[in-house]
Write a protein that holds these residues in place. Sequence first.
Motif, PDB file in Angstrom:
ATOM      1  N   TRP A 188       0.839  -1.187   0.000  1.00  0.00           N
ATOM      2  CA  TRP A 188       0.000   0.000   0.000  1.00  0.00           C
ATOM      3  C   TRP A 188       0.879   1.243   0.000  1.00  0.00           C
ATOM      4  O   TRP A 188       2.090   1.188   0.212  1.00  0.00           O
ATOM      5  N   GLY A 189       0.257   2.391  -0.260  1.00  0.00           N
ATOM      6  CA  GLY A 189       0.951   3.657  -0.122  1.00  0.00           C
ATOM      7  C   GLY A 189       1.761   4.025  -1.355  1.00  0.00           C
ATOM      8  O   GLY A 189       1.482   3.605  -2.474  1.00  0.00           O
ATOM      9  N   MET A 190       2.766   4.848  -1.141  1.00  0.00           N
ATOM     10  CA  MET A 190       3.569   5.375  -2.237  1.00  0.00           C
ATOM     11  C   MET A 190       4.256   4.247  -2.996  1.00  0.00           C
ATOM     12  O   MET A 190       4.730   3.272  -2.404  1.00  0.00           O
ATOM     13  N   VAL A 191       4.337   4.411  -4.320  1.00  0.00           N
ATOM     14  CA  VAL A 191       5.001   3.442  -5.186  1.00  0.00           C
ATOM     15  C   VAL A 191       6.246   4.087  -5.797  1.00  0.00           C
ATOM     16  O   VAL A 191       6.172   5.196  -6.353  1.00  0.00           O
ATOM     17  N   ASP A 192       7.376   3.416  -5.668  1.00  0.00           N
ATOM     18  CA  ASP A 192       8.596   3.769  -6.390  1.00  0.00           C
ATOM     19  C   ASP A 192       8.763   2.723  -7.484  1.00  0.00           C
ATOM     20  O   ASP A 192       9.118   1.577  -7.192  1.00  0.00           O
ATOM     21  N   ALA A 193       8.522   3.092  -8.717  1.00  0.00           N
ATOM     22  CA  ALA A 193       8.600   2.140  -9.813  1.00  0.00           C
ATOM     23  C   ALA A 193       9.804   2.437 -10.693  1.00  0.00           C
ATOM     24  O   ALA A 193      10.130   3.602 -10.951  1.00  0.00           O
ATOM     25  N   VAL A 194      10.473   1.377 -11.166  1.00  0.00           N
ATOM     26  CA  VAL A 194      11.397   1.549 -12.282  1.00  0.00           C
ATOM     27  C   VAL A 194      10.558   2.035 -13.456  1.00  0.00           C
ATOM     28  O   VAL A 194       9.565   1.404 -13.829  1.00  0.00           O
ATOM     29  N   GLY A 195      10.918   3.155 -14.030  1.00  0.00           N
ATOM     30  CA  GLY A 195      10.127   3.730 -15.113  1.00  0.00           C
ATOM     31  C   GLY A 195      10.876   3.743 -16.429  1.00  0.00           C
ATOM     32  O   GLY A 195      12.095   3.964 -16.470  1.00  0.00           O
ATOM     33  N   ASN A 200      13.880   9.702 -27.941  1.00  0.00           N
ATOM     34  CA  ASN A 200      14.705   9.422 -26.758  1.00  0.00           C
ATOM     35  C   ASN A 200      14.039   8.354 -25.905  1.00  0.00           C
ATOM     36  O   ASN A 200      12.832   8.424 -25.648  1.00  0.00           O
ATOM     37  N   ILE A 201      14.800   7.374 -25.472  1.00  0.00           N
ATOM     38  CA  ILE A 201      14.324   6.361 -24.533  1.00  0.00           C
ATOM     39  C   ILE A 201      15.224   6.407 -23.301  1.00  0.00           C
ATOM     40  O   ILE A 201      16.460   6.356 -23.412  1.00  0.00           O
ATOM     41  N   GLY A 202      14.606   6.531 -22.149  1.00  0.00           N
ATOM     42  CA  GLY A 202      15.374   6.602 -20.913  1.00  0.00           C
ATOM     43  C   GLY A 202      14.701   5.824 -19.800  1.00  0.00           C
ATOM     44  O   GLY A 202      13.597   5.285 -19.958  1.00  0.00           O
ATOM     45  N   TYR A 203      15.391   5.758 -18.668  1.00  0.00           N
ATOM     46  CA  TYR A 203      14.892   5.021 -17.507  1.00  0.00           C
ATOM     47  C   TYR A 203      15.124   5.867 -16.265  1.00  0.00           C
ATOM     48  O   TYR A 203      15.984   6.747 -16.229  1.00  0.00           O
TER      49      TYR A 203
END
Length: 359
Positions: free
Chosen positions: A327-334, A341-344
């Motif tokens: 639950w709560g805040m999500v830190d996702a690899v984006g 341009n493609i980045g992460y």
Amino acid sequence: MSLSPLDDFPIHQVPEAMRHVASSDRNFHDRYYFNCHPCSDELMLIIGLGQYPNLGVTDAFACVRHRDLHRVVRASRELGNDRMNTKVGPFRVEVLEGLRRLRVVLEPNAYGLSFDLTWEGAIPATLEPRHLLRSRERVLVDSMRLTQTGLWSGHIKVGGERIAVTAERWKGVRNRSWGISPVGEPEPPGIHAGDDEGFHWLYAPMQFRDHTILCVLQEDAKGRRVLEEAVRVWGYDQDRETEYLGRPEYLPVYAPGTREVTSAVIAFSPPGGKPFEVRCTPLLPVHSMVETGYGHATGWRQGMYHGPDIVVQGVTHRLPDDAEKMWGMVDAVGRFEYGGNIGYGLLQYWALGPHPSFA
């Protein structure tokens, strides 16, 4: 008042010994945050270490999402008088070159997660706008934060698996924040009891080949901006000034019946420049508030006092069996795409309480 080794450096800002901060607010903090990933959905590691001078506590955590595993190791001790000592049980942070290179270590322990990682900044560390949030008469947040994208090298060990981390593939985001935000044991709510505050948040540092886009915004329950920033920062080898990208507009798509983001578009309108959109895809969501101290669990919160001895704990959840605990805040690899341009980077989001987008 007593001295510490830091007092021998000419860095004083107020007429106090360095172990004492200018504000007497119990919620003053001074924190590190790091994340580390291979630009894929394979693994994400999140690391935090904080000092809370007015609570007399320092603590740290590491959270890894790897396959079906959500594993946390955390530690706490009394702060003492030496704020240059960043060792908390098996954790430590070493500043090798200020604003450029750091080393972050979690020594082998009984909880199945350890690492030895060196950070190299890809862009100059960039200061965000001051974050000020007042609720009625109380200042809840008054803090500063620097953000930087970069590369990692070293290794991570999860269970019995040792994972090599090389700068060719492993990237991440770090920040340093200091100031006031709620920490430690819960305070009596007083007049705030029953307040229904909305919290609509996006934090998206995006690392591309030769530049980074830094975007942050927060809106209240009525959709008013509390904080915003959008800039394009070029790498050390690019002789170009930071560009202001105007007011960012965030358009998330949620999974039906949830506030879990499945995709998003962030639109930018640089003054005098051509508007553009960045398409965002979360590759690996990590619920960064679960067991780490960021959340509101009663047993372990950032800055909470756990006694005079060093305390080290480990907690493991498995997915999907423990999905209801996420639950709560999500830190996702984006993954981020615009104009070829493609980045992460990091796609950090949280939508709590009422907001016009949910009307």
